[in-house]
Write an enzyme that holds these catalytic residues in place. Structure first.
Site, PDB file in Angstrom:
ATOM      1  N   ASP A   1      -5.567  -9.155  28.174  1.00 33.83           N
ATOM      2  CA  ASP A   1      -6.105  -8.524  27.400  1.00 33.83           C
ATOM      3  C   ASP A   1      -7.473  -8.042  27.835  1.00 33.83           C
ATOM      4  O   ASP A   1      -8.346  -8.798  28.145  1.00 33.83           O
ATOM      5  CB  ASP A   1      -6.540  -9.353  26.188  1.00 33.83           C
ATOM      6  CG  ASP A   1      -6.961  -8.409  25.000  1.00 33.83           C
ATOM      7  OD1 ASP A   1      -7.731  -7.447  25.082  1.00 33.83           O
ATOM      8  OD2 ASP A   1      -6.820  -8.669  23.742  1.00 33.83           O
TER       9      ASP A   1
ATOM     10  N   SER B   1     -11.246  10.390  31.877  1.00 35.52           N
ATOM     11  CA  SER B   1     -10.616  11.433  31.167  1.00 35.52           C
ATOM     12  C   SER B   1     -11.587  12.775  31.428  1.00 35.52           C
ATOM     13  O   SER B   1     -12.616  12.693  31.455  1.00 35.52           O
ATOM     14  CB  SER B   1     -10.378  11.143  29.731  1.00 35.52           C
ATOM     15  OG  SER B   1     -10.086  12.364  29.109  1.00 35.52           O
TER      16      SER B   1
ATOM     17  N   TYR C   1     -13.910   8.100  21.657  1.00 35.61           N
ATOM     18  CA  TYR C   1     -13.383   8.180  22.915  1.00 35.61           C
ATOM     19  C   TYR C   1     -13.933   8.913  23.962  1.00 35.61           C
ATOM     20  O   TYR C   1     -13.975   8.477  25.139  1.00 35.61           O
ATOM     21  CB  TYR C   1     -11.853   9.118  22.545  1.00 35.61           C
ATOM     22  CG  TYR C   1     -10.915   9.080  23.876  1.00 35.61           C
ATOM     23  CD1 TYR C   1     -10.278   8.147  24.383  1.00 35.61           C
ATOM     24  CD2 TYR C   1     -10.867  10.402  24.426  1.00 35.61           C
ATOM     25  CE1 TYR C   1      -9.256   8.201  25.188  1.00 35.61           C
ATOM     26  CE2 TYR C   1     -10.018  10.558  25.483  1.00 35.61           C
ATOM     27  CZ  TYR C   1      -9.098   9.420  25.872  1.00 35.61           C
ATOM     28  OH  TYR C   1      -8.437   9.460  27.082  1.00 35.61           O
TER      29      TYR C   1
ATOM     30  N   LYS D   1     -15.211   7.186  27.670  1.00 35.77           N
ATOM     31  CA  LYS D   1     -14.866   7.818  28.885  1.00 35.77           C
ATOM     32  C   LYS D   1     -15.835   8.379  29.768  1.00 35.77           C
ATOM     33  O   LYS D   1     -16.068   8.316  30.882  1.00 35.77           O
ATOM     34  CB  LYS D   1     -13.789   9.005  28.425  1.00 35.77           C
ATOM     35  CG  LYS D   1     -12.384   8.313  28.080  1.00 35.77           C
ATOM     36  CD  LYS D   1     -11.859   7.202  29.159  1.00 35.77           C
ATOM     37  CE  LYS D   1     -10.404   6.678  28.712  1.00 35.77           C
ATOM     38  NZ  LYS D   1      -9.861   5.789  29.767  1.00 35.77           N
TER      39      LYS D   1
END
Length: 271
Positions: free
Chosen positions: A60, A145, A158, A162
């Site tokens: 994890d 990304s 998000y 990134k």
């Protein structure tokens, strides 16, 4: 072939999608691969499908004790860690549609995305350096990304996470170079890569092709990228072919960011 012969590589988020493709490509190039994920069944199946060069370990990325346990085991087993791919990441939409814009996103949802995408990358880099510095060499590859280079109004956590991965990559690269270690750190920035994360939006049967075309309508190359295409870039960054590359970023977006009229599209978009 065999550009990574004898190398030892750890890949997170390797039970499916981009991570699984990178693990397979690395193995084909001669590396021993450690696939890590929290989806144990899928991770074990992926490792078994690759063969004796692969093994699966639960990790994890949000838990530092997991990083310590797995990297210590890798060092004890192989005497080195040559490559780390920090691929594990979430969009925040895994449980369904929820508000992720700057006004309505909850602090809990924000923290959840950052815990995996940013904390996980930080911990991965930290423990890779701990092992790699013993041989003063290695390659760390962070999967960022396209969304880490632009704003995304409906997926603020998000996009911000990134962007943090992109910037931390450069900090790691500078730090390692300043220490005199040949530990390189680079980032890959995929856009619309066809992975299982897209399937709920694409569906099956009539209309699937039309939905796929609609999703990539702003991509100059007019198609999704493939996980194998991301893996090919990772192989290059892991190999000695990229020996003078550190702190760099590679966009893999079908030309999307080459122009100014190609806005990112969210929610639900995995990259």
């Amino acid at each position: 072939m065999h550009r990574l012969q004898g190398s030892v590589a750890l890949i997170t988020g390797a039970a499916s999608g981009i991570g699984a493709a990178i693990a397979l490509a690395f193995a084909h190039e001669g590396a021993h691969v450690i696939l890590c994920d929290i989806n144990d069944r899928a991770g074990e199946q992926q490792a078994a499908s690759i063969g004796e060069q692969a093994l699966y370990r639960r990790l994890d990325v949000r838990v530092e004790a997991d990083w310590t346990r797995v990297t210590d085991e890798v060092y004890a087993r192989y005497g080195k860690l040559d490559v780390l791919v920090n691929n594990a990441g979430i969009t925040g939409f895994e449980a369904g549609a929820t508000a992720h814009d700057p006004e309505h996103a909850s602090l809990e949802d924000w923290h959840r995305v950052f815990a995996t995408n940013v904390d996980g990358t930080f911990l991965g880099c930290k423990h890779a350096i701990r092992v790699m510095k013993l041989r003063r060499r290695g390659s760390i590859i962070n999967i960022s990304s396209r969304s880490g280079l632009v704003g995304v109004s409906t997926a603020a956590a998000y996009a911000a996470s990134k962007a943090a991965v992109r910037n931390h990559t450069k900090s790691v690269a500078l730090y390692c170079a300043e220490q005199g270690w040949n530990i390189r750190c680079n980032s890959i920035h995929p856009a619309a890569i066809l992975t299982p994360m897209w399937e709920p939006m694409l569906g099956n049967g009539e209309g699937r092709d039309a939905r796929m075309r609609a999703i990539v309508r702003d991509v100059p190359m007019q198609r999704f990228g493939t996980t194998a295409e991301v893996a090919a870039v990772a192989v290059m960054l892991a190999s000695d072919e990229a020996a003078y590359m550190t702190g760099s970023e590679i966009n893999l977006d079908g030309g999307l960011l080459a122009g100014s009229a190609a806005p990112p599209r969210m929610p639900g978009e995995p990259n």
